[in-house]
Design a protein around this motif. Structure first.
Motif, PDB file in Angstrom:
ATOM      1  N   LEU A  43     -62.047  34.735  24.560  1.00  0.00           N
ATOM      2  CA  LEU A  43     -61.083  34.888  25.437  1.00  0.00           C
ATOM      3  C   LEU A  43     -60.067  33.840  25.469  1.00  0.00           C
ATOM      4  O   LEU A  43     -58.918  34.093  25.640  1.00  0.00           O
ATOM      5  N   ILE A  44     -60.568  32.596  25.468  1.00  0.00           N
ATOM      6  CA  ILE A  44     -59.665  31.383  25.348  1.00  0.00           C
ATOM      7  C   ILE A  44     -58.634  31.527  24.077  1.00  0.00           C
ATOM      8  O   ILE A  44     -57.571  31.357  24.272  1.00  0.00           O
ATOM      9  N   SER A  45     -59.278  31.933  23.057  1.00  0.00           N
ATOM     10  CA  SER A  45     -58.418  32.146  21.974  1.00  0.00           C
ATOM     11  C   SER A  45     -57.257  33.227  22.093  1.00  0.00           C
ATOM     12  O   SER A  45     -56.240  33.092  21.708  1.00  0.00           O
ATOM     13  N   PHE A  46     -57.629  34.479  22.836  1.00  0.00           N
ATOM     14  CA  PHE A  46     -56.527  35.355  23.398  1.00  0.00           C
ATOM     15  C   PHE A  46     -55.671  34.809  24.221  1.00  0.00           C
ATOM     16  O   PHE A  46     -54.469  35.121  24.010  1.00  0.00           O
ATOM     17  N   TYR A  47     -55.964  33.934  25.315  1.00  0.00           N
ATOM     18  CA  TYR A  47     -55.062  33.524  25.864  1.00  0.00           C
ATOM     19  C   TYR A  47     -54.079  32.655  25.328  1.00  0.00           C
ATOM     20  O   TYR A  47     -52.555  32.495  25.565  1.00  0.00           O
ATOM     21  N   ILE A  48     -54.611  31.917  24.289  1.00  0.00           N
ATOM     22  CA  ILE A  48     -53.694  30.851  23.639  1.00  0.00           C
ATOM     23  C   ILE A  48     -52.718  31.779  22.733  1.00  0.00           C
ATOM     24  O   ILE A  48     -51.531  31.370  22.816  1.00  0.00           O
ATOM     25  N   PHE A  49     -53.074  32.808  22.166  1.00  0.00           N
ATOM     26  CA  PHE A  49     -52.191  33.478  21.311  1.00  0.00           C
ATOM     27  C   PHE A  49     -51.113  34.128  22.116  1.00  0.00           C
ATOM     28  O   PHE A  49     -49.731  34.124  21.847  1.00  0.00           O
ATOM     29  N   MET A  50     -51.525  34.664  23.414  1.00  0.00           N
ATOM     30  CA  MET A  50     -50.481  35.134  24.346  1.00  0.00           C
ATOM     31  C   MET A  50     -49.504  34.060  24.700  1.00  0.00           C
ATOM     32  O   MET A  50     -48.069  34.392  24.769  1.00  0.00           O
ATOM     33  N   VAL A  51     -49.907  32.929  25.005  1.00  0.00           N
ATOM     34  CA  VAL A  51     -49.008  31.775  25.444  1.00  0.00           C
ATOM     35  C   VAL A  51     -47.996  31.393  24.261  1.00  0.00           C
ATOM     36  O   VAL A  51     -46.761  31.353  24.561  1.00  0.00           O
ATOM     37  N   LEU A  52     -48.681  31.201  23.010  1.00  0.00           N
ATOM     38  CA  LEU A  52     -47.679  31.119  22.096  1.00  0.00           C
ATOM     39  C   LEU A  52     -46.776  32.166  21.632  1.00  0.00           C
ATOM     40  O   LEU A  52     -45.601  31.841  21.237  1.00  0.00           O
ATOM     41  N   LEU A  53     -47.240  33.578  21.653  1.00  0.00           N
ATOM     42  CA  LEU A  53     -46.418  34.660  21.473  1.00  0.00           C
ATOM     43  C   LEU A  53     -45.265  34.619  22.217  1.00  0.00           C
ATOM     44  O   LEU A  53     -44.148  34.848  21.776  1.00  0.00           O
ATOM     45  N   VAL A  54     -45.451  34.478  23.727  1.00  0.00           N
ATOM     46  CA  VAL A  54     -44.383  34.270  24.669  1.00  0.00           C
ATOM     47  C   VAL A  54     -43.524  33.070  24.102  1.00  0.00           C
ATOM     48  O   VAL A  54     -42.252  33.428  24.162  1.00  0.00           O
ATOM     49  N   ALA A  55     -43.984  31.903  23.925  1.00  0.00           N
ATOM     50  CA  ALA A  55     -43.287  30.734  23.703  1.00  0.00           C
ATOM     51  C   ALA A  55     -42.266  31.175  22.393  1.00  0.00           C
ATOM     52  O   ALA A  55     -41.178  30.700  22.311  1.00  0.00           O
ATOM     53  N   ALA A  56     -42.911  31.867  21.357  1.00  0.00           N
ATOM     54  CA  ALA A  56     -42.168  31.912  20.344  1.00  0.00           C
ATOM     55  C   ALA A  56     -41.096  32.984  20.507  1.00  0.00           C
ATOM     56  O   ALA A  56     -39.967  32.890  20.002  1.00  0.00           O
ATOM     57  N   ILE A  57     -41.337  34.307  21.275  1.00  0.00           N
ATOM     58  CA  ILE A  57     -40.276  35.043  21.784  1.00  0.00           C
ATOM     59  C   ILE A  57     -39.125  34.336  22.371  1.00  0.00           C
ATOM     60  O   ILE A  57     -37.946  34.647  22.178  1.00  0.00           O
ATOM     61  N   LEU A  58     -39.464  33.510  23.162  1.00  0.00           N
ATOM     62  CA  LEU A  58     -38.182  32.779  24.056  1.00  0.00           C
ATOM     63  C   LEU A  58     -37.566  31.676  23.319  1.00  0.00           C
ATOM     64  O   LEU A  58     -36.212  31.786  23.416  1.00  0.00           O
ATOM     65  N   ILE A  59     -38.431  30.945  22.413  1.00  0.00           N
ATOM     66  CA  ILE A  59     -37.596  30.337  21.307  1.00  0.00           C
ATOM     67  C   ILE A  59     -36.496  30.915  20.534  1.00  0.00           C
ATOM     68  O   ILE A  59     -35.433  30.619  20.119  1.00  0.00           O
ATOM     69  N   SER A  60     -37.048  32.152  20.021  1.00  0.00           N
ATOM     70  CA  SER A  60     -36.216  32.803  19.237  1.00  0.00           C
ATOM     71  C   SER A  60     -34.970  33.396  19.727  1.00  0.00           C
ATOM     72  O   SER A  60     -33.888  33.541  19.384  1.00  0.00           O
TER      73      SER A  60
END
Length: 526
Positions: free
Chosen positions: A465-482
């Protein structure tokens, strides 16, 4: 537990010797043929058929850690480990239908090269070094360490001797023949693995008294794939949400796994090969997990030493004369995993670092030379790291090591999924996630494993679940940066250039889906 070495006969030694000589001869013959055809070691001259691809991917996937871990989990908790093999169908399907057509249409040799075509040289360089470290640490060192544990269990020799012999032999084989030799020999090796492991399960079932007797002598929850959300080891939300993060990175973006598909004759052969590994993964229960469950019934005194389950079954059930075949199987899984990893390491360094940055005009022979030097250096580093792991904390560090590697998956999954499915993804986002995002993920891993270890601070959620939460944080960050990037242009493979999937491939994946769904219904009856 009896030592296999004490039971070896002259026939066993002859079998092992013939097996080793056969492998080296295959490597030499393939090397000579490649030299005449002016081929590199890396993609087998794009000559691989579906069965070469399927067996080679499976051989890469089924490392010595699988023989240790799956039997160990079977001994301790039953068939729940089947999720990691059968749930993988979803991500094999994603590789075959979505990623592979684009990789092949791009005519690339490596994953960094693919991303470099999309986002430029800086992305290719970042991902190349990332891939080199990941292959060296996760594939070579971890695979070699777990292989050393197996050899130590078999022969009782020190770890440094075990890993040195293993990596030198795998290195020589890879040095000689590259991907084509590995792929060709893995067909025979994996068939041998199937025969030996099925024989072990058959002998175990005979001794227990059959399937019904085995079920009667084990806890009911041993036969459930889906465990309650309150389960301490494998709760269903953790597997449902967390496993995909690692699976996308493993099956769809990892050079060691994808390289076999890149070496296919054409897309259909590559897709059929991916489908074939899905069918092979169905065999995980009788081949790897069932021996552990049988060991739980037959030899319940192992207690916390469940990692000895597979070898305990071998030493107690196999008669003299068959133990040579067991050692050959150990060699097979080691050559499959370590050989493929060494080839992936040399491919990435040669193509993405040496040719791209140092010598763009390098000839085929120069590329082969650099690839072989890389293999030698990789062997040396792998030995040093594997011995260091053993000296620090013995086998207890094995699970910690796997967890650390799991924290590397979120960044890879984010950048590849977005690059495929969202054309607005920019170079800044990709480079940022691969660098700063990976650092963030690893920082969380250090906190979880060492600073505030989960066994002392139970507030931590499950690792997956920690891995999933990290994935979601990085996904949102990548979308915002883009979205904030004013220069979002990237290069894309035109949809018209992507080869079409044949009806035969679609039908076979549909049949495999029906089998996987049926297995989940069958093994959730409690």
């Amino acid at each position: 537990m009896n030592s296999i070495y004490d039971k070896l006969t002259t026939l066993d030694f002859i079998i092992v010797a013939l097996y080793l000589v056969t492998l080296l001869v295959i490597g030499y013959v393939v090397s000579v043929k490649q030299s005449k055809k002016n081929e590199t070691l890396f993609l087998a001259g794009n000559s691989l058929n579906w069965y070469n691809i399927g067996f080679n991917m499976w051989g890469t996937n089924v490392g010595p850690s699988s023989l240790l871990a799956f039997a160990s989990i079977g001994y301790a908790t039953g068939i729940v480990a089947g999720n990691f093999e059968w749930y993988a169908f979803v991500f094999l399907l994603l590789l075959a239908m979505v990623f592979a057509p684009r990789y092949i249409a791009s005519k690339v040799s490596t994953m960094p090269e693919y991303m470099g075509k999309r986002y430029g040289d800086s992305t290719q360089t970042i991902l190349a070094w990332y891939a080199l470290v990941k292959i060296l640490v996760s594939w070579l060192s971890l695979g070699l360490f777990s292989g050393g544990v197996l050899v130590r269990q078999i022969l009782g020799i020190p770890m440094w001797q075990s890993v040195t012999v293993l990596v030198v032999f795998s290195g020589i084989f890879t040095y000689a023949g590259g991907l084509k030799a590995i792929a060709k020999v893995n067909v025979f090796q994996m068939i041998l693995l199937i025969v030996v492991s099925l024989t072990l399960s058959f002998l175990g079932l005979q001794k227990v008294g059959g399937i019904e007797a085995l079920i009667a002598k084990t806890p009911a929850n041993f036969w459930n794939l889906v465990q309650p959300a309150t389960d301490a080891h494998y709760p269903w939300p953790a597997i449902l949400l967390g496993y995909p993060v690692a699976a996308v990175a493993f099956f769809c973006t990892d050079q060691s796994m994808v390289q076999s598909v890149l070496g296919a004759k054409n897309l259909e052969q590559g897709q059929l090969g991916v489908n074939f590994i899905g069918w092979l993964k169905v065999l995980a229960l009788p081949l790897f997990i069932l021996p552990g469950i049988l060991c739980y019934v037959l030899y319940p005194d192992l207690g916390e030493h469940s990692d000895l389950a597979y070898m305990t079954m071998v030493t107690n059930l196999f008669p003299s004369g068959m133990n040579g075949l067991v050692i050959c199987v150990m060699i097979a899984v080691l050559v499959g995993t370590i050989g493929s990893s060494l080839n992936a390491l040399s491919t990435v360094f040669t193509n993405d670092i040496y040719v791209k940055k140092m010598n763009p005009e390098a000839s085929i022979q120069e590329q082969i030379k650099i690839g072989r030097i890389t293999i030698g250096v990789g062997c040396l580093f792998a030995i040093l790291i594997a011995v260091a792991i053993d000296n620090i904390k013995g086998q207890n560090l094995f699970n910690i090591f796997q967890a650390v590697l799991g924290f590397l998956a979120p960044s890879l999954s984010v950048v590849f999924l977005l690059s495929i499915f969202w054309k607005r993804t920019t170079k800044k986002a990709v480079n940022g996630i691969l660098s700063w995002g990976s650092a963030f993920s690893l920082f969380i891993g250090i906190l979880y494993l060492w600073v505030f270890p989960a066994d002392q601070y139970p507030v931590w959620p499950h690792f997956l679940l920690i891995s999933f939460y990290i994935f979601m944080v990085l996904l949102v960050a990548a979308i915002l940066i883009s979205l904030l990037d004013k220069n979002p242009e990237t290069n894309f493979v035109s949809e018209t250039d992507i080869p079409k999937t044949t009806k035969r491939v679609k039908v076979l994946f549909a049949l495999l889906a029906l089998v996987i769904i049926s297995l989940y219904f069958i093994f959730n009856f409690n």
